[in-house]
Design an enzyme around this catalytic site. Structure first.
Site, PDB file in Angstrom:
ATOM      1  CB  THR A 169      -9.986 -10.130 -19.282  1.00 55.72           C
ATOM      2  OG1 THR A 169     -11.305  -9.763 -18.846  1.00 55.72           O
ATOM      3  CG2 THR A 169      -9.762 -11.608 -19.023  1.00 55.72           C
TER       4      THR A 169
ATOM      5  CG  ASP B 160     -14.179   2.070  -4.656  1.00 56.76           C
ATOM      6  OD1 ASP B 160     -15.304   1.546  -4.523  1.00 56.76           O
ATOM      7  OD2 ASP B 160     -13.148   1.414  -4.892  1.00 56.76           O
TER       8      ASP B 160
ATOM      9  CG  ASP C 132     -13.030   2.600  -8.306  1.00 56.25           C
ATOM     10  OD1 ASP C 132     -12.815   1.480  -8.777  1.00 56.25           O
ATOM     11  OD2 ASP C 132     -14.182   3.124  -8.272  1.00 56.25           O
TER      12      ASP C 132
ATOM     13  NE  ARG D  39     -11.837  -1.174 -15.229  1.00 62.91           N
ATOM     14  CZ  ARG D  39     -10.678  -0.562 -15.214  1.00 62.91           C
ATOM     15  NH1 ARG D  39     -10.078  -0.244 -16.341  1.00 62.91           N
ATOM     16  NH2 ARG D  39     -10.094  -0.245 -14.074  1.00 62.91           N
TER      17      ARG D  39
END
Ligand code: URA
Length: 214
Positions: free
Chosen positions: A113, A208, A205, A109
């Site tokens: 944006t 992660d 995340d 990603r």
């Protein structure tokens, strides 16, 4: 299994799935436990995502007699992992369906944006003959999922499912608009996305947390 209020979305409300998901959401859960739980929960999600696979029969000999026994028929499976977090779902899926083929789709990603940028794509040639189960633990904006399914369809896939752990309403809307033919299986639909595109309440995340990179 439960309906979700969303057309084409199945929420797995089995108590084992919900319990394991709550443990994964807890910020104090270690990387080791997170990974183990993800592997376990992905087996349960796989069970649901393959519920409607076609069966045929084969003649076998039991120790007592001959019988027509049910065996899988029809299309073979491909698990399509959206890197890198999709690999966390892949392991449990392969535990249940070890003969499945695997596709890898590298998307990240763009942090500004939130648009999905592709950096890797490798899939079996005969996607048109297979059922493709696309894997990404987090259906957030839906940008990566839509881009991954776009690429798989360009390469011939026409029978697809999308399996995730958590979905945001925004991601579901985007997937249903972009690919209404692709059913979604998830363990939960959360409240919303935050301004960085993270699912709230979510679990942080996923990459992660499973790889211990933060
Ligand atoms: N990806 C993640 O890993 N977590 C989110 O909450 C959203 C996208």
């Amino acid at each position: 299994m439960a309906g979700s209020g969303w057309d084409g979305v199945t929420v797995i409300d089995h108590p084992l799935v919900q319990h394991k998901l709550s443990l994964m959401r807890d910020r104090n859960t270690s990387t080791l436990d997170f990974r183990r739980l993800l592997r376990e929960i992905s087996m349960l999600l796989c069970y649901e995502a393959t519920r409607d696979l076609e069966l045929t029969t084969a003649t076998i000999e039991t120790p007592l007699t001959t019988m027509e026994a049910p065996v899988l028929a029809g299309k073979k499976l491909v698990f399509a992992s959206i890197l890198r977090a999709g690999n966390g779902l892949l392991e449990g899926m392969l535990d249940l369906v070890p003969a499945a083929r695997v596709a890898h789709i590298g998307l990240y990603r763009d942090p500004k944006t939130l648009v999905a940028v592709e950096y890797y794509f490798k899939a079996p040639d005969d996607l048109h003959e297979r059922r493709v189960i696309v894997l990404d633990p987090m259906l957030a904006t839906g940008n990566s999922s839509v881009a991954a399914v776009d690429r798989l369809k360009e390469r011939g896939a026409s029978d697809l499912r999308f399996v995730c752990l958590l979905a945001a309403p925004e991601g579901i809307e985007r997937m249903r608009a972009g690919h209404p033919d692709v059913p979604i299986v998830t363990a939960a639909v959360d409240e919303r996305l935050d301004s960085h595109g993270y699912i709230v309440p979510g679990l942080g995340d996923a990459g992660d947390r499973m790889f211990g990179t933060k």
